[in-house]
Write a protein that holds these residues in place. Structure first.
Motif, PDB file in Angstrom:
ATOM      1  N   PHE A 181       0.951  -1.162  -0.020  1.00  0.00           N
ATOM      2  CA  PHE A 181      -0.035   0.027  -0.110  1.00  0.00           C
ATOM      3  C   PHE A 181       0.969   1.491  -0.056  1.00  0.00           C
ATOM      4  CE2 PHE A 181      -2.992  -2.776   2.842  1.00  0.00           C
ATOM      5  CZ  PHE A 181      -3.625  -3.330   1.748  1.00  0.00           C
ATOM      6  N   PRO A 182       0.423   2.241  -0.811  1.00  0.00           N
ATOM      7  CA  PRO A 182       1.199   3.655  -0.705  1.00  0.00           C
ATOM      8  C   PRO A 182       1.071   4.115   0.560  1.00  0.00           C
ATOM      9  CG  PRO A 182      -0.224   3.449  -2.493  1.00  0.00           C
ATOM     10  CD  PRO A 182      -0.629   2.435  -1.871  1.00  0.00           C
ATOM     11  N   LEU A 183       2.257   4.380   1.299  1.00  0.00           N
ATOM     12  CA  LEU A 183       2.232   5.054   2.774  1.00  0.00           C
ATOM     13  C   LEU A 183       3.458   5.674   2.950  1.00  0.00           C
ATOM     14  CD1 LEU A 183       0.863   4.469   5.404  1.00  0.00           C
ATOM     15  CD2 LEU A 183       2.586   2.777   5.871  1.00  0.00           C
ATOM     16  N   VAL A 184       3.192   7.205   3.286  1.00  0.00           N
ATOM     17  CA  VAL A 184       4.119   7.934   3.682  1.00  0.00           C
ATOM     18  C   VAL A 184       3.656   8.337   5.286  1.00  0.00           C
ATOM     19  CG1 VAL A 184       5.078  10.486   3.706  1.00  0.00           C
ATOM     20  CG2 VAL A 184       4.768   8.771   1.603  1.00  0.00           C
ATOM     21  N   GLY A 185       2.184   8.553   5.437  1.00  0.00           N
ATOM     22  CA  GLY A 185       1.640   8.974   6.694  1.00  0.00           C
ATOM     23  C   GLY A 185       1.572  10.405   6.713  1.00  0.00           C
ATOM     24  N   PRO A 186       0.526  10.972   7.332  1.00  0.00           N
ATOM     25  CA  PRO A 186      -0.244  12.413   6.932  1.00  0.00           C
ATOM     26  C   PRO A 186       0.908  13.122   7.704  1.00  0.00           C
ATOM     27  CG  PRO A 186      -1.405  10.990   8.706  1.00  0.00           C
ATOM     28  CD  PRO A 186      -0.578  10.296   8.065  1.00  0.00           C
ATOM     29  N   ALA A 187       0.789  14.456   7.078  1.00  0.00           N
ATOM     30  CA  ALA A 187       1.849  15.508   7.599  1.00  0.00           C
ATOM     31  C   ALA A 187       1.833  15.843   9.013  1.00  0.00           C
ATOM     32  CB  ALA A 187       1.798  16.685   6.781  1.00  0.00           C
ATOM     33  N   LYS A 188       0.698  15.490   9.580  1.00  0.00           N
ATOM     34  CA  LYS A 188       0.186  15.848  11.105  1.00  0.00           C
ATOM     35  C   LYS A 188      -0.575  14.841  11.527  1.00  0.00           C
ATOM     36  CE  LYS A 188       0.897  20.837  10.650  1.00  0.00           C
ATOM     37  NZ  LYS A 188      -0.037  22.257  10.683  1.00  0.00           N
ATOM     38  N   HIS A 189      -0.190  14.349  12.792  1.00  0.00           N
ATOM     39  CA  HIS A 189      -1.055  13.323  13.323  1.00  0.00           C
ATOM     40  C   HIS A 189      -1.161  13.250  14.815  1.00  0.00           C
ATOM     41  CE1 HIS A 189      -2.913   9.390  14.236  1.00  0.00           C
ATOM     42  NE2 HIS A 189      -3.576   9.427  13.415  1.00  0.00           N
ATOM     43  N   PRO A 190      -2.163  13.351  15.515  1.00  0.00           N
ATOM     44  CA  PRO A 190      -3.663  13.388  15.001  1.00  0.00           C
ATOM     45  C   PRO A 190      -3.562  14.794  14.391  1.00  0.00           C
ATOM     46  CG  PRO A 190      -3.481  13.454  17.370  1.00  0.00           C
ATOM     47  CD  PRO A 190      -2.165  13.287  16.995  1.00  0.00           C
ATOM     48  N   PHE A 191      -4.813  14.810  13.553  1.00  0.00           N
ATOM     49  CA  PHE A 191      -5.159  16.141  12.909  1.00  0.00           C
ATOM     50  C   PHE A 191      -6.778  16.134  13.260  1.00  0.00           C
ATOM     51  CE2 PHE A 191      -4.968  12.421   9.893  1.00  0.00           C
ATOM     52  CZ  PHE A 191      -6.494  12.392   9.463  1.00  0.00           C
TER      53      PHE A 191
END
Lengths: 226, 226
Positions: free
Chosen positions: A77-87
Motif C-alpha cells: 500500500f502507498p504509505l508516507v503517513g499524514p503531515a500531522k497526526h493526530p489531525f
C-alpha cells in the motif's frame, strides 16, 4: 450469499481505516455485494466510552506506527503517513459524506486517503483538501461549499450516533447486513479476512459458544489492581 | 539470527495471551531462541494510562468474544472460556512466576491456561488452581505456599513495572532482545507472524519511515470532539 450490503464506517484519522479502504471495496465488488461508505467521528466514540485512542498512549503510538509500516510495506500500500497526526478530520469527513459527494463519493474518499496516508499531505488543512480534490478531477471548491450546510454537519453526528447504536466502538468497522435484517459487525483491518469468510458463508464463529461465554458472570472488576 | 532471547509478557486475563501461549513457545523453539516467560498485571498497565480494558467497553467485549471464538475454531485451539470473566488473576500470575515454578514454570502456565480458557474453569478460584496443578502432576499446595512470600508478591509488581519501562502497553507482548541489546517489541496474538519474520531477519518494517512519521507534529488533540 444472504448479505444484502456492507456498511463501511471509517474516520480518516485511522491508518487501519486507510488499509481497509484499500481492500474492502474489492472484497465486496468481487462478490457483488453493495458497499455503503459511512464517515464517522472516531473521537466522539472515544468520548462516549471515556476511552483513549491508540495515539493517546505514547508507547502504543510508537508501536502502532511500526505495525502500520509493516502492513504498508508487506501489502504494497502507498504509505508516507499524514503531515500531522493526530489531525482534525472534521472537514475531510464532511467532504466524504454521500450527501456531499453524491455519485463521486468514492472518488472523494480515495483522493483524501491518498493525499494523507498515501502521500504525506495534511488532511486537517482545508486548502490542501481542496487541492487534492481538484487534482483528482473533482470540484474541490464546490464540494467544500456543500460541507457548510447545517444538514451536512448534523448528518455526520447522526451517522456517528447510528454507528454506535449498531455496536461500533472503533474504526474501521464493517457491518454485513443480511436479507433478514440480521447484522454482523467486523472491526479493524485485520478482521477483513473474517468478513470475507462471512460473505462466503464460511464464518467460523460458534454463536452458541460466544453467547454462553458472554452470559458468564464477572468474577472481578479491574482485577488485580485493588 | 542475532536475537538472543524473546521475553513473553502475559496475563491470564487475556484470551489473546492464551492464543500466544499456544504458538510462541514453538515459534522460538523451532529457531533455537530461548523464551523467558513473564507474568504481569494488565490491570496495572491500564491504571497507569487511565485506559480501559477491552472487556470494559460493552460493545467491544461482545465483539471480541466473537473474534476470540473465530480464532479458536479456525486455529484448532481448545476454547471454552473461563467460568468468570473478568476474574482476579493475582494468585494465578504469582503461581506462574519463575521464582515459584522454577523448572516447572512452563507446566504451571500451561495448566492454568488449559483449565481456564481451554476448559472453562475459574482461574480466580485458588482451590481450582491448586486442583488444576495437581491434575497436571505438579505440587499445587507447595506452589501455592511459595506465592505467599513477600519477594514473590513484590516480584510480580516489579516485573510489571519493568515491562512498562520497556514499552509494554498490553498483553501479550513479545520482546525480541538482540545480541547488541537492541529490543523489538511485538504486541498481540496477531503480531506473532511479524515476530517470526523478525526472528528470521525479514522484518518488513522501515525504521526510517517510522521514525519520520513519529517525528511529525500533532495537528490536533482528540480531533473533532471540540
Amino acid at each position: 450469499v444472504s448479505v444484502q450490503r456492507v456498511d463501511f464506517y471509517f474516520d480518516f484519522i485511522s491508518p487501519y481505516a486507510y488499509f481497509g479502504w484499500q481492500v474492502v471495496p474489492g472484497v465486496c465488488a468481487r462478490r457483488g455485494v453493495p458497499l455503503r461508505l459511512q464517515p464517522i467521528l472516531f473521537a466522539v466514540i472515544l468520548d462516549k466510552w471515556g476511552h483513549k485512542g491508540p495515539a493517546e498512549i505514547p508507547p502504543k503510538r510508537t508501536y502502532l506506527f511500526s505495525d502500520v509500516f509493516r502492513i504498508g510495506r508487506s501489502r504494497g500500500f502507498p504509505l508516507v503517513g499524514p503531515a500531522k497526526h493526530p489531525f482534525n478530520p472534521l472537514v475531510a469527513l464532511r467532504l466524504a459524506m454521500p450527501e456531499v459527494g453524491g455519485a463521486d463519493q468514492a472518488r472523494v474518499i480515495d483522493a483524501i486517503f491518498a493525499m494523507s496516508w498515501g502521500q504525506g499531505g495534511d488532511p486537517g488543512d482545508t486548502a490542501a483538501l481542496v487541492a487534492a480534490l481538484d487534482a483528482a478531477g473533482l470540484d474541490g471548491a464546490g464540494l467544500l461549499a456543500r460541507t457548510q450546510e447545517p444538514a451536512v454537519k448534523e448528518g455526520l453526528k447522526a451517522r456517528t450516533g447510528e454507528a454506535m447504536a449498531r455496536g461500533t466502538f472503533g474504526v474501521p468497522t464493517m457491518i454485513a447486513v443480511h436479507d433478514d435484517g440480521r447484522e454482523e459487525l467486523f472491526w479493524g483491518f485485520d478482521a477483513v479476512p473474517w468478513l470475507e469468510m462471512h460473505l462466503d458463508g464460511r464464518d467460523p464463529v460458534d454463536r452458541d459458544a460466544v453467547a454462553k461465554a458472554l452470559e458468564r458472570p464477572a468474577g472481578a472488576t479491574r482485577p488485580g489492581s485493588r
